[in-house]
Design an enzyme around this catalytic site. Structure first.
Site, PDB file in Angstrom:
ATOM      1  N   VAL A 262      20.420   7.938 -62.170  1.00 51.42           N
ATOM      2  CA  VAL A 262      21.761   7.836 -62.746  1.00 51.42           C
ATOM      3  C   VAL A 262      21.830   6.579 -63.598  1.00 51.42           C
ATOM      4  O   VAL A 262      21.429   5.489 -63.167  1.00 51.42           O
ATOM      5  CB  VAL A 262      22.835   7.822 -61.645  1.00 51.42           C
ATOM      6  CG1 VAL A 262      24.222   7.633 -62.251  1.00 51.42           C
ATOM      7  CG2 VAL A 262      22.777   9.115 -60.837  1.00 51.42           C
TER       8      VAL A 262
ATOM      9  N   HIS B  64      17.906  -7.916 -46.438  1.00 52.44           N
ATOM     10  CA  HIS B  64      19.256  -7.613 -45.967  1.00 52.44           C
ATOM     11  C   HIS B  64      20.317  -8.044 -46.968  1.00 52.44           C
ATOM     12  O   HIS B  64      21.389  -8.512 -46.586  1.00 52.44           O
ATOM     13  CB  HIS B  64      19.514  -8.306 -44.620  1.00 52.44           C
ATOM     14  CG  HIS B  64      18.628  -7.838 -43.514  1.00 52.44           C
ATOM     15  ND1 HIS B  64      18.529  -8.500 -42.310  1.00 52.44           N
ATOM     16  CD2 HIS B  64      17.798  -6.767 -43.424  1.00 52.44           C
ATOM     17  CE1 HIS B  64      17.673  -7.861 -41.525  1.00 52.44           C
ATOM     18  NE2 HIS B  64      17.218  -6.812 -42.183  1.00 52.44           N
TER      19      HIS B  64
ATOM     20  N   HIS C 240      20.507  -6.275 -38.790  1.00 48.04           N
ATOM     21  CA  HIS C 240      19.727  -5.671 -39.853  1.00 48.04           C
ATOM     22  C   HIS C 240      20.632  -4.606 -40.475  1.00 48.04           C
ATOM     23  O   HIS C 240      21.366  -3.912 -39.771  1.00 48.04           O
ATOM     24  CB  HIS C 240      18.449  -5.063 -39.292  1.00 48.04           C
ATOM     25  CG  HIS C 240      17.557  -6.075 -38.645  1.00 48.04           C
ATOM     26  ND1 HIS C 240      16.299  -6.367 -39.100  1.00 48.04           N
ATOM     27  CD2 HIS C 240      17.774  -6.897 -37.577  1.00 48.04           C
ATOM     28  CE1 HIS C 240      15.764  -7.313 -38.352  1.00 48.04           C
ATOM     29  NE2 HIS C 240      16.646  -7.652 -37.419  1.00 48.04           N
TER      30      HIS C 240
END
Length: 662
Positions: free
Chosen positions: A229, A594, A638
């Site tokens: 996209v 993260h 996490h």
């Protein structure tokens, strides 16, 4: 479910962009309503048999399943890495990063979510989000499944991975320091624990396997892979999103959404798509010539967890080399038939602890550090073949520091900074949608130096842990080789000037086909500026001869681009001093993947927010962002499990808004 290599322009009720932790869940839940037609677009491809093996997670990050992004270079950080640049892996696959990550399943501390709600985001407290964690889960953890914090019957399997006897030592050591053994996915997660993982019979349970494969019979869900996209389709007059533009095999398509477009493209790509479509900081978009649709502070925040990898301990045990275990057919057969054994290991990570260091300013029981036990040692366990490349650690650094550990039994404890005061940001590199975004970590940059102090405190905690009876029982001893530190860039070298401490005008010795000089260097073009350094630096013979023979040398200075060959050591500090460990932390700390908060959630009164508490983009109709980019706070987790929770909650919100909640 329709998988297709061909696509003709069509119309759907909902278009979901990205099939990672949140996107796959949303596609599953929305397609439960058979009256709705759902399109799920994914830039990557399906995983394969190798991606199912938890043990080889590090290897997956040097494959095409990783986008291969890197953080922009930051002075004074990533100093062990190629060109001083850290890797920032992101999954490019059906299932997103759940196809290449370490499948560690942690939800976060209750206070994380209560802080989230307190920022003006109703419905995101721990009490509100816990049901969505439970909705997904199919608990296979044994007795731990029999409490109110776990559930069975969901799509997502949780299991314990392989654990060696070092896990028992680690847990015992924790109790000897006064900690408790906990289930880290309950409301009391402060303490030591075995790791819970998204495994099913010892195999990676990605969101593809968990949420998409079981619903392949749904004809109202169309999944399109290799679909990149590039832009949202927006009516500028009404600021209404009506579809997306994407490329598949170099062919451009457009597709319309009659109800909503949901961006679940992740912390990097969701903000990138917003800005490419004119939704973002007006000055930045103006610089790039992108017409403004809606001014929002997209990309202003990146929170991340970094971990220090330098706490390595030798032990008296003899541990088979990982290469030997991988080649042992009995180990593979055991895993293939039972899901047990070394192949179910999470790349060597076996146990964790959430602790509160002496540097914490929190009054409540709230962790600021997460510890990980790696039973396979450190970067050397595969002899530098994969993990070194995954982390971009230079061959020079590896040979100088890690290589001598290759034939020794050892373990590591990594310490991860859970609530950094420093934050980075994201910008577009250009208005070309195929250009990688600019990613800035800004690690350890907080004015009060709290982040560095917290990591230093974790080093001292790990040392106390190694001194417990449990670790003394296996003769755990800190690896005491001083860590080298490579400086990158342009420097002015004055090798013949006396050292500030006195001594010879020139000290030199041959090494590895080059010459090591002891002298003074001035770092140039560094921000912030650094004073002259008395260091040891390595140059090749050609540069050495130039230093000796070039007339400019006799003026006392010569500017050369030494690049990554300029070397001095953290050892010019006293080993085990605070300043030594600060040097080491800046040299060998890495992201643990993260990154969050680039499309921060908040009320309209929050000038930095991008989405509201129902994930709707401020000022734009028919558009939501639902992935970890919306998280407004640092999490003690996490981020894969929170991403799935966001997907579950987003699906319910969408159903509520379209009056179709059961």
């Amino acid at each position: 479910t329709l998988y297709s290599d061909e696509f003709s322009d069509e119309e759907y009720d909902f278009i979901v962009v990205g099939s990672g932790s949140a996107g796959a869940v949303i596609a599953n839940r929305l397609s439960e309503n058979l009256r709705w037609k759902i399109l799920l677009l994914e830039a990557g491809n399906r995983g394969n048999a190798f991606t199912e093996v938890p043990l080889i997670a590090p290897a997956l990050q040097v494959t095409p399943y990783n986008w291969g992004y890197t953080m922009e270079r930051q002075e004074g950080f990533c100093k062990a890495m190629e060109e001083g640049v850290c890797a920032w892996p992101r999954g490019r696959a059906l299932g997103g990063s759940t196809v290449i990550n370490y499948v560690i399943y942690t939800r976060g501390n209750p206070l994380d979510f209560d802080k989230w709600e307190a920022q003006g985001n109703p419905g995101w407290s721990y009490r509100d989000v816990l049901p969505y964690y439970l909705k997904s889960e199919d608990c296979n953890l044994g007795p731990e499944c029999n409490n109110q914090f776990h559930e069975t019957g969901g799509y997502l399997s949780t299991e314990y991975p392989y654990a060696s006897k070092l896990t028992d030592v680690f847990l015992s050591a924790g109790t000897q320091l006064g900690q408790t053994i906990v289930d880290h996915n309950t409301d009391d997660n402060m303490g030591f624990s075995r790791i819970q993982a998204n495994l099913k019979r010892g195999r990676r349970h990605s969101v593809t396997a968990a949420f998409l494969d079981p619903i392949l019979n749904r004809t109202n869900l169309h999944i399109l892979t290799f679909a990149r996209v590039t832009r949202l389709l927006i009516y500028p007059e009404t600021k209404t999103v009506y579809g997306v533009e994407f490329y598949k095999r170099k062919v451009k398509y457009t597709v319309r959404a009659t109800k909503e477009v949901i961006l679940s493209a992740g912390t990097f790509h969701s903000p990138q798509l917003l800005m490419l479509s004119g939704i973002g900081p007006k000055e930045h978009l103006k610089e790039l010539g992108i017409p403004l649709v809606q001014h929002l502070e997209v990309g202003k925040y990146i929170y991340d967890h970094i971990a220090f990898m330098g706490m390595i301990f030798t032990i008296n045990e003899t541990t088979p080399m990982i290469t030997q275990l991988l080649l042992n057919p009995i180990e593979y057969l055991n895993w293939h038939l039972t899901g047990k054994g070394i192949f179910s290991s999470l790349g060597g990570i076996e146990a964790l602890a959430f602790i509160k260091t002496e540097e914490s300013k929190e009054t409540e029981a709230y962790p600021d550090i997460e510890l990980f036990l790696s039973s396979m040692g450190s970067v050397e366990y595969d002899r530098g073949l994969i993990v070194r490349r995954e982390l971009r650690i230079t061959q020079e650094f590896y040979n100088n520091y890690f290589k001598e550990l290759e034939d020794k039994a050892c373990y590591s404890i990594f310490s991860a900074l859970l609530h950094p005061k420093s934050r980075g940001y994201l910008k577009l590199r250009s208005k070309d949608p195929f250009d990688k975004p600019l990613l800035y970590g800004n690690y350890l940059s907080d004015p009060e130096n709290q982040d560095l102090k917290t990591l230093l405190s974790s080093v001292r905690y790990i040392q106390r842990l190694a001194e417990t009876k449990a670790f003394r029982g296996i003769d755990a001893e800190l690896y005491r080789k001083p860590m080298p530190e490579y400086l990158h860039g342009l420097y002015m070298c004055i090798p013949f000037l006396p050292l500030s401490t006195g001594g010879d005008l020139l000290r030199r010795r041959a090494v590895d086909g080059g010459v090591v000089l002891r002298g003074v260097v001035w770092p140039l073009l560094r921000k912030p500026r650094m004073p002259p350094q008395n260091v040891e630096f390595r140059i090749n013979q050609t540069i050495f001869l130039k230093l000796v023979l070039d007339p400019i040398f006799f003026n006392g200075t010569l500017t050369v681009d030494l690049g990554k060959t300029l070397l001095h050591r953290c050892e010019h500090h006293v080993f085990d001093s605070d300043v030594y460990w600060e040097c080491a932390i800046r040299t060998l700390s890495v992201t643990i993947h993260h990154q969050t908060s680039t499309c921060k959630m908040g009320p309209r009164t929050d000038p930095d927010s991008v989405v509201d508490s129902r994930l709707r983009v401020h000022g734009v109709k028919n558009l939501r962002v639902a992935d970890t980019s919306i998280i407004p706070v640092t999490l003690s987790a996490h981020t894969s499990a929170p991403g799935m929770m966001i997907g579950e909650k987003a699906a319910d919100m969408i159903k509520e808004d379209w009056r179709l909640v059961r």
